[in-house]
Design an enzyme around this catalytic site. Structure first.
Site, PDB file in Angstrom:
ATOM      1  N   THR A   7      15.052 -48.569   9.984  1.00 55.27           N
ATOM      2  CA  THR A   7      14.516 -49.113   8.614  1.00 55.27           C
ATOM      3  C   THR A   7      12.957 -48.800   8.484  1.00 55.27           C
ATOM      4  O   THR A   7      12.533 -47.925   9.325  1.00 55.27           O
ATOM      5  CB  THR A   7      14.525 -50.463   8.772  1.00 55.27           C
ATOM      6  OG1 THR A   7      13.938 -51.507   7.450  1.00 55.27           O
ATOM      7  CG2 THR A   7      13.886 -51.143   9.847  1.00 55.27           C
TER       8      THR A   7
ATOM      9  N   CYS B 169       7.983 -54.354   2.427  1.00 58.89           N
ATOM     10  CA  CYS B 169       6.799 -54.033   1.596  1.00 58.89           C
ATOM     11  C   CYS B 169       7.505 -53.809   0.087  1.00 58.89           C
ATOM     12  O   CYS B 169       8.507 -53.353  -0.002  1.00 58.89           O
ATOM     13  CB  CYS B 169       6.043 -52.871   2.192  1.00 58.89           C
ATOM     14  SG  CYS B 169       7.122 -51.412   2.459  1.00 58.89           S
TER      15      CYS B 169
ATOM     16  N   HIS C  60      21.935 -56.388   1.976  1.00 57.12           N
ATOM     17  CA  HIS C  60      21.426 -56.383   0.810  1.00 57.12           C
ATOM     18  C   HIS C  60      22.936 -56.660  -0.255  1.00 57.12           C
ATOM     19  O   HIS C  60      22.802 -57.538  -1.166  1.00 57.12           O
ATOM     20  CB  HIS C  60      20.989 -55.112   0.329  1.00 57.12           C
ATOM     21  CG  HIS C  60      19.722 -54.846   0.735  1.00 57.12           C
ATOM     22  ND1 HIS C  60      18.897 -53.772   1.240  1.00 57.12           N
ATOM     23  CD2 HIS C  60      18.622 -56.130   1.278  1.00 57.12           C
ATOM     24  CE1 HIS C  60      17.491 -53.857   1.513  1.00 57.12           C
ATOM     25  NE2 HIS C  60      17.560 -55.155   1.812  1.00 57.12           N
TER      26      HIS C  60
ATOM     27  N   ARG D 149      18.544 -50.358  -5.806  1.00 61.20           N
ATOM     28  CA  ARG D 149      18.731 -49.750  -4.430  1.00 61.20           C
ATOM     29  C   ARG D 149      19.754 -50.598  -3.801  1.00 61.20           C
ATOM     30  O   ARG D 149      20.316 -50.259  -2.817  1.00 61.20           O
ATOM     31  CB  ARG D 149      17.508 -49.327  -3.896  1.00 61.20           C
ATOM     32  CG  ARG D 149      16.655 -50.210  -3.192  1.00 61.20           C
ATOM     33  CD  ARG D 149      15.646 -49.630  -2.813  1.00 61.20           C
ATOM     34  NE  ARG D 149      14.596 -50.757  -2.085  1.00 61.20           N
ATOM     35  CZ  ARG D 149      14.639 -51.423  -0.848  1.00 61.20           C
ATOM     36  NH1 ARG D 149      15.806 -51.350  -0.056  1.00 61.20           N
ATOM     37  NH2 ARG D 149      13.830 -52.339  -0.662  1.00 61.20           N
TER      38      ARG D 149
END
Length: 310
Positions: free
Chosen positions: A57, A62, A129, A235
């Site tokens: 990662t 951020c 995600h 994304r």
């Protein structure tokens, strides 16, 4: 150093390829699952003389606040799992791992892992995600909403359970291969964020009490009347499915392991991004496999080929 979305890695490395000298090192930060497959495919005859590193990662949680100008750091990770294949010709020139650590600074520590395969299987963004997106929007009635929900702090216990089930399937995939032990998402989060997590007792509480995730919301599209629609082309699906879940699914097919939870999330997600990886009858032979990083795209078909990849 590639600090780019996975879907542009191939384009950038292709442009770099003619300029690479023996002993050069390419670092994917993060490399994302299947990074090594992509590199070998693009580098061709230069593959055996090019070293590479792949991190699990980014060093930080951020977001860009001004494109090309500024970003906001919500939290710095304590450790970032990293795997490297360093060619002898590179070792004569430089230690790429130490150099990358110097560039990043003291924190986070680049924690060396056993192999790029392990980084691909940990696949933390793919475990996080798409399931959070699925958990929030799978039963959505398609009407615009007045407030954008929090992404991490707004997730449900059911979503945490979904992540855990996906993680267990990935652990079984690795066992079927005779591969490395894969940490759970909770272990990975605690490694990343440590004291920034107020309650690390469960996966659900580790997400919802993590100060590094405070304020981060679901990606959205604003309507003309000031309401909001989910942005499925962000994304979280367009990267973390073809360059995450598809890689894990492809490895599972090679391992002969079943992945019903991964399949459920993939079927929903592929519809949202107008792709097909799983066919209607559940085969991993959809028309868009060639746009993913599944090992099958690169001609890897057996356990032996997968485990010997370097």
């Amino acid at each position: 150093i590639l600090t780019l979305p996975a879907f542009v890695h191939r384009e950038i490395v292709s442009k770099m390829q003619p300029l690479l000298k023996p002993g050069a090192t390419i670092a994917g930060m993060p490399g994302r699952p299947g990074f090594e497959f992509e590199l070998k495919s693009v580098l061709g005859e230069k593959w055996q003389q090019t070293s590479f590193l792949t991190t699990l990662t980014l060093p930080w949680a951020c977001r860009i606040t001004e494109y090309g100008g500024a970003a906001k750091i919500f939290g710095t990770k304590n450790f970032v799992s990293t795997a490297a294949v360093i060619r002898p010709v590179t070792q004569e020139i430089v230690d790429p791992v130490s150099l990358l650590q110097k560039l990043v600074g003291e924190q986070p520590e680049l924690k060396m892992d056993s192999s790029p395969l392990k980084i691909s299987l940990i696949s933390i963004n793919a475990i996080i995600h798409p399931p959070i997106t699925y958990g929030q929007w799978a039963s959505w009635n398609r009407e615009a909403i007045s407030d954008v929900p929090l992404f991490y702090h707004g997730m449900s216990q059911d979503t945490a359970n979904l992540m855990s089930d996906i993680s267990k399937e990935i652990q079984e995939v690795s066992k079927s291969l005779g591969g490395p032990e894969i940490p759970s998402p909770l272990e990975t989060l605690k490694d990343f964020y440590g004291d920034q997590i107020k309650d690390p007792s469960t996966l659900f509480s580790a997400f919802t009490t993590n100060s590094a995730y405070a304020g981060l919301k679901h990606p959205f599209i604003e309507t003309s009347d000031g309401k909001f629609l989910p942005n499925f082309k962000y994304r979280y699906l367009t990267e973390d499915v073809p360059f995450g879940l598809c890689v894990v699914k492809g490895i599972a097919v090679i391992a002969g392991a079943q992945t019903p939870t991964i399949d459920r999330v993939m079927r929903w997600a592929q519809e949202k991004i107008d792709k097909q990886y799983l066919t209607d009858n559940g085969e991993f032979t959809g028309k868009d496999i060639g746009e993913s990083r599944a090992p099958q795209r690169f001609g890897i078909q057996t356990k032996e080929e997968l485990l010997a990849f370097k």
